[in-house]
Motif scaffolding. Structure first.
Motif, PDB file in Angstrom:
ATOM      1  N   LEU A  68       0.816  -1.218   0.000  1.00  0.00           N
ATOM      2  CA  LEU A  68       0.000   0.000   0.000  1.00  0.00           C
ATOM      3  C   LEU A  68       0.848   1.267   0.000  1.00  0.00           C
ATOM      4  N   SER A 115      -8.030   1.082   1.111  1.00  0.00           N
ATOM      5  CA  SER A 115      -7.421   0.196   0.122  1.00  0.00           C
ATOM      6  C   SER A 115      -8.255  -1.054  -0.118  1.00  0.00           C
ATOM      7  N   PHE A 132      -8.311   5.199  -3.864  1.00  0.00           N
ATOM      8  CA  PHE A 132      -7.083   5.192  -3.070  1.00  0.00           C
ATOM      9  C   PHE A 132      -5.892   4.907  -3.984  1.00  0.00           C
ATOM     10  N   GLY A 160      -2.254   5.392  -2.653  1.00  0.00           N
ATOM     11  CA  GLY A 160      -1.183   4.848  -1.829  1.00  0.00           C
ATOM     12  C   GLY A 160      -0.961   5.701  -0.600  1.00  0.00           C
ATOM     13  N   THR A 187      -4.884  10.092  -2.847  1.00  0.00           N
ATOM     14  CA  THR A 187      -6.092   9.624  -3.524  1.00  0.00           C
ATOM     15  C   THR A 187      -6.244  10.372  -4.842  1.00  0.00           C
TER      16      THR A 187
END
Length: 322
Positions: free
Chosen positions: A53, A113, A123, A125, A135
């Motif tokens: 993520l 996520s 999203f 990261g 976003t």
């Protein structure tokens, strides 16, 4: 801080990588000078978050501020070649506060996520140091600002129902994934560029459905709290079927209220009772239809559905009263 400008040499893939390397130090300097990372408030990167993520902070550029909330500030930015929204979360000034805010950050990133829907802000990261959530950036304004911008006019009823359907679909997706948003309000609803649709943003107060904590009167924003906290009066000229949808959502017993999936079906049924709006170019050519012509075969079927839904909710109230 201004967004990083891509040089001519960075317009192709190789050049862009070269520009990114060139500006990596610049972004580090940006973070050091950033108001939310001053005074030693950068959180220690001890908390755990899925590495999948995370995005490369060296390729992230922060621009001008476009919003601010209770949990952080939002800036226009860029990641790689994409213009984005960058939410920089508050860091806290004590070890206890830092730990609490890091927990909020992990929860927000994890939930954002996990869900993907056309009516949820996408999203991209996150970065841990400082705590940043990237976003998609919607070029439209918030629903709140839009409603103020059209005053004294009001939303066309069909447009309003369309927005309500977008919101219900977003919430239905969240609930299907065990997520309760807890801060649904016009400030957190962002219009798309064509102003025909809205997307739900800001998971700062969202919770897992499995968390067994009571909603308090302080949760959310006063004017947009859950119906058990406040119920505004309805306009006298509101169509009866639409009034029924709203009032069914305000039933005191939460177990009797319709789910968002049921709300979607009710709103779609109500749309069948409305006459589609004419294009502006045609309004001068045709006279407004009479009220009698509005009740078409499809709208009659829709009203039959409302009769069934009224019976359904009446039955649910009866079961819950025993």
């Amino acid at each position: 801080m201004s967004c990083g400008e891509e040089s001519k040499e960075g317009r192709d893939e190789g050049g862009f990588k070269q520009t990114a390397r060139k500006n990596s130090v610049e972004f580090g300097e940006q973070l050091e000078k950033h108001p939310d990372t001053q005074n030693g408030l950068i959180p220690t990167p001890q908390f755990q978050i899925d590495e999948k993520l995370l995005i490369d902070p060296k390729l992230l550029f922060v621009g001008s501020k476009i919003g601010e909330g209770a949990h952080g500030k939002v800036y226009q930015g860029r990641y790689r070649d994409q213009v984005i929204a960058v939410k920089v979360l508050n860091s806290g000034s004590t070890p206890e506060e830092k730990a609490k805010l890091e927990g909020h950050f992990i929860r927000e990133v994890t939930m954002m996520s996990r869900v993907k829907h056309e009516n949820l802000v996408k999203f991209i990261g996150a970065c841990k140091d400082p705590m940043v959530i990237a976003t998609e950036l919607l070029p439209g304004m918030s629903l709140r600002k839009y409603l103020f911008s059209i005053r004294p006019k009001q939303l066309d009823l069909c447009v309003a129902i369309g927005f309500a359907l977008d919101i219900a679909r977003a919430m239905d997706c969240l609930h299907a994934n065990g997520i309760i948003h807890r801060d649904l309000k016009p400030d957190n609803l962002l219009l798309t560029e064509n102003q025909k649709s809205v997307k739900l943003a800001d998971f700062g107060l969202a919770r897992e459905e499995s968390v067994t904590e009571m909603m308090t009167a302080e949760t959310g924003t006063y004017r947009w709290m859950a119906p058990e906290h406040v119920r505004p009066s309805l306009p006298e000229d509101l169509p009866p079927d639409l009034a029924f949808i709203i009032q069914s959502c305000w039933v005191e017993d939460p177990n009797v209220r319709p789910s968002f999936n049921q709300i979607i079906r009710m709103l779609n049924a109500f749309l069948f009772t409305l006459t589609p709006p004419l294009p502006e170019s045609d309004t001068t050519k045709l006279a407004a239809p009479s009220r009698d012509s509005v009740i078409t075969e499809s709208s009659a079927r829709a009203r039959g559905k409302f009769s069934f839904l009224r019976q359904l909710f009446a039955a649910k109230r009866t079961r819950n009263s025993h």
